[in-house]
Design a protein around this motif. Structure first.
Motif, short mmCIF file in Angstrom:
data_model
loop_
_atom_site.label_atom_id
_atom_site.label_comp_id
_atom_site.label_asym_id
_atom_site.label_seq_id
_atom_site.Cartn_x
_atom_site.Cartn_y
_atom_site.Cartn_z
N LYS A 73 0.89 -1.20 0.18
CA LYS A 73 0.09 0.03 0.03
C LYS A 73 0.76 1.30 0.05
O LYS A 73 0.49 2.33 -0.35
CB LYS A 73 -0.93 0.15 1.09
CG LYS A 73 -0.57 0.57 2.51
CD LYS A 73 -1.56 0.62 3.63
CE LYS A 73 -0.68 1.16 5.11
NZ LYS A 73 -0.38 2.16 5.07
N ALA A 74 2.18 1.07 0.43
CA ALA A 74 2.96 2.31 0.64
C ALA A 74 3.46 2.76 -0.98
O ALA A 74 3.57 3.79 -1.40
CB ALA A 74 4.29 1.97 1.34
N LYS A 76 2.64 0.63 -4.11
CA LYS A 76 1.68 0.21 -5.12
C LYS A 76 2.35 -0.11 -6.46
O LYS A 76 1.62 0.10 -7.59
CB LYS A 76 0.66 1.31 -5.36
CG LYS A 76 -0.44 1.59 -4.14
CD LYS A 76 -1.35 2.62 -4.41
CE LYS A 76 -2.34 2.78 -3.31
NZ LYS A 76 -3.40 1.69 -3.81
N ASP A 368 2.32 7.27 1.35
CA ASP A 368 1.32 6.48 1.08
C ASP A 368 0.14 7.23 0.31
O ASP A 368 -0.01 6.91 -1.10
CB ASP A 368 0.63 5.44 2.18
CG ASP A 368 1.38 4.81 2.92
OD1 ASP A 368 2.52 5.32 3.52
OD2 ASP A 368 1.22 3.54 3.12
N PRO A 369 -0.59 8.15 0.75
CA PRO A 369 -1.49 9.08 -0.19
C PRO A 369 -0.79 9.80 -1.12
O PRO A 369 -1.34 10.21 -2.07
CB PRO A 369 -2.21 9.69 0.97
CG PRO A 369 -1.49 9.73 2.26
CD PRO A 369 -0.65 8.46 2.16
N ASN A 372 -0.33 7.55 -4.08
CA ASN A 372 -1.53 7.28 -4.73
C ASN A 372 -2.15 8.40 -5.67
O ASN A 372 -3.07 8.20 -6.24
CB ASN A 372 -2.53 6.70 -3.61
CG ASN A 372 -4.02 6.47 -4.14
OD1 ASN A 372 -3.93 5.60 -4.94
ND2 ASN A 372 -4.91 6.97 -3.68
#
Lengths: 398, 398
Positions: A73-74, A76, A368-369, A372
């Motif tokens: 998730k970090a 992707k 992370d975000p 994204n």
């Protein structure tokens, strides 16, 4: 913008198009180009720092005989997952089922969904994934077990199920030994499911600034996890895996004697928030992730404005840190709007005019975000673009 | 996930693939499906509210004889831009050059880049766009004008240039009449450029909670804009366009007698932040944008956990507001991590178990960066999916 996305955009005609082929989106970067001329905003990965972070974690885990299952998730990114597997990782974690798809397709053979999920659409994705990879998932409610057990049975796939226990985070996970036993019994009820161990993750402990505070919280989490394992052993149930831990506590999780594997994600990047914590020297990872931005306005004294705001980085864990520029000086990132970042110069009277057009490197507050938001990493070594790595699972939150 | 992106993902084989065609990502929603069964997290557009918001803005602007040039940075969607043009908009704004590409390709003929830009890659995009659409851009430095003027001249395109004046925001834009005159002279120097008027946008004024405070800030901004126009008139330069204003101040901007066009973006959605401001009744737009989430864990008393966190919505302007659920109750969204949202139930002792699997609708705190996380709108009317609209310019921040 990954190649596939650029291709889709450049290649797919739509009703109303007047000039699709005539107006191609130029590539943001090409291999071999100097970083200084990459189009901004761009998400930059420093490969030397990245390699060092990977090796440091792998060596520490090997020393303790604990498995590393990095959290995808970090990053992707299939390319990064492959580098982690090459460095000895036993598999990866994904936080969502759809997030696992690009990794499964790319041949990542062992995937743990470190999260609960509910709903026919989610169960169908889990069953589909389990047809191609060794899949484990988390549960904290017998209804999740039942839905998955029935669907997996119908599809003829096997899924390892790890009940999540709450060890201090206060979010997901059961909080009593009885509830854990109930989940183990429910799993046992379905031939298609098997008990894979427990997940014991204390998310908030990752972020305590003081080293000793993280140590103590990790200790309490490990003690609680150990008590759950003992409770199950007393019932004759062995826990093959105790998984949990992240970048902020892995030093302690590895040494705990309780965790059989750790799930660190941010260590490959070290964002500004993690960088601001107190670390022992040998556990301080290197900043590897940067946002390259350009100063596009410098009309007022004392400040400059760059082209990277809320749509290029997440500010939930604080503003980015100014890292470097092609010219000298150390402005402070004051705040972001959608597509602007305002940086204060050292003096309120300073003339920012000479900064116009300069490239800035910023360390994002929360990796992370931020990742994204982007379609690719511009992977750089010694100031030159070495690779473009697609962010394959961007936006895959189902 | 837009069709093009799903196609790219499902269709493009990569080295190492073992099962690309065998593991297709299921669609998140299909036309005709009830909203209650859409896969979450999903960005939901309530078409009745959307239509009403569109009509309300168009009617107000028509009454004042002021043009509407909606800001596409809010929605990034060709379908929404077309609806706005059909409702009478004279064109659109984009905040970045790459953001304008999907709109230009789809036949949106008049695009204003409401922002400054610097760099050869950016100038090249502006020139390419100007080959296909009527393009205007902002400047606040003569070096921006020179770079654009030379490149546009070489390419044989014409670009309208609007100097930005700072009317209270304190970010971009010149702050003196002399600086404005310098820009107008610089524009005049290049045959490929022509002076298109001025941009006078007070971004922070949009967000003042008190109606009277917004009114006063908008008045001061309009007065300053008028003084700049008068200054240029005294030099024999007419400003064909005075553009600015947003959702929070459009009531005042329309009535100002100064602005010839307004640039509202958020009005089509009304996010939670805008919804929390003080409005006169006839200017209160409807909430049209929602995040559909599912409760995927309810293991602790007093709270529930949903599947929508920082990767599904932006929290820079505050947490989302709980809007509705299929079951009764009004939890409060307490906080987000990457893929989790924690909501508190009315009582700390309340058992959340019955919420497991429920769909929640949330009003995002800030629409623009929330939209930028998603690949499509699930456009809904009367509880049924009527259309899937791609977020064509998602991630296009160059």
């Amino acid at each position: 913008m990954s190649d596939a996305v650029v291709e889709a955009l450049n290649g797919t005609p739509r009703a109303g198009d007047i000039a699709a082929a005539a107006l191609p989106l130029p590539p943001a970067a090409v291999v071999g180009q100097p970083l200084s001329s990459v189009a901004t905003p761009a998400l930059v990965l420093d490969l030397d720092a990245f390699d060092e972070n990977l090796e440091r974690m792998a060596a520490a885990a090997a020393k303790h005989g604990v498995a590393v299952r990095p959290h995808a998730k970090a990053h992707k990114s299939v390319a990064i997952a492959r580098a982690q597997l090459a460095a000895g990782a036993v598999g990866i974690c994904c936080q969502k089922l759809s997030e696992a798809y690009p990794f499964a397709r790319a041949g990542v053979a062992n995937i743990h969904i470190s999260n609960e999920f509910v709903g026919d659409d989610k169960v169908a994705m889990a069953v589909a994934l389990a047809g191609h990879v060794t899949l484990s998932v988390c549960v904290d409610d017998v209804r999740q077990v039942a839905a998955l057990g029935k669907a997996a049975g119908r599809a003829g796939v096997r899924i390892a199920v790890l009940p999540e226990v709450d060890v201090g985070q206060g979010r997901c996970g059961v909080a009593t030994a009885d509830a854990l036993s109930g989940l183990v019994d429910a799993i046992d009820h379905y031939d298609a499911l098997h008990f894979g161990g427990i997940q014991a993750y204390h998310g908030s402990a990752q972020h305590f600034a003081a080293w000793a505070e993280r140590r103590d919280a990790a200790r309490r989490a490990a003690d609680q996890a150990a008590a759950y394992v003992t409770h199950l052993e007393a019932r004759g149930v062995r826990s093959p895996v105790v998984t949990g831990g992240g970048t902020g506590t892995c030093e302690f999780d590895l040494a705990s004697g309780v965790y059989t594997e750790i799930q660190p994600g941010s260590y490959v990047f070290l964002d500004q928030h993690y960088g601001s914590l107190e670390w022992r020297d040998e556990w301080r990872f290197r900043h590897g992730l940067f946002l390259a931005a350009t100063v596009m306005s410098a009309a007022r004294p004392g400040m400059i404005v760059c082209d990277a705001g809320l749509k290029s980085m997440a500010v939930d864990s604080g503003q980015p840190r100014f890292w470097s520029a092609q010219r000298e000086g150390t402005p402070t990132y004051r705040g972001a709007s959608d597509e602007h970042g305002v940086l204060d110069l050292a003096s309120p009277a300073a003339d920012g005019a000479a900064w116009l057009g300069e490239m800035l490197l910023l360390v994002p507050g929360h990796c992370d975000p931020t990742v994204n938001l982007h379609d690719q990493y511009v992977a750089v070594r010694h100031g030159r673009v070495e690779a473009l790595w697609p962010i394959d699972a961007r936006g895959m939150s189902r």
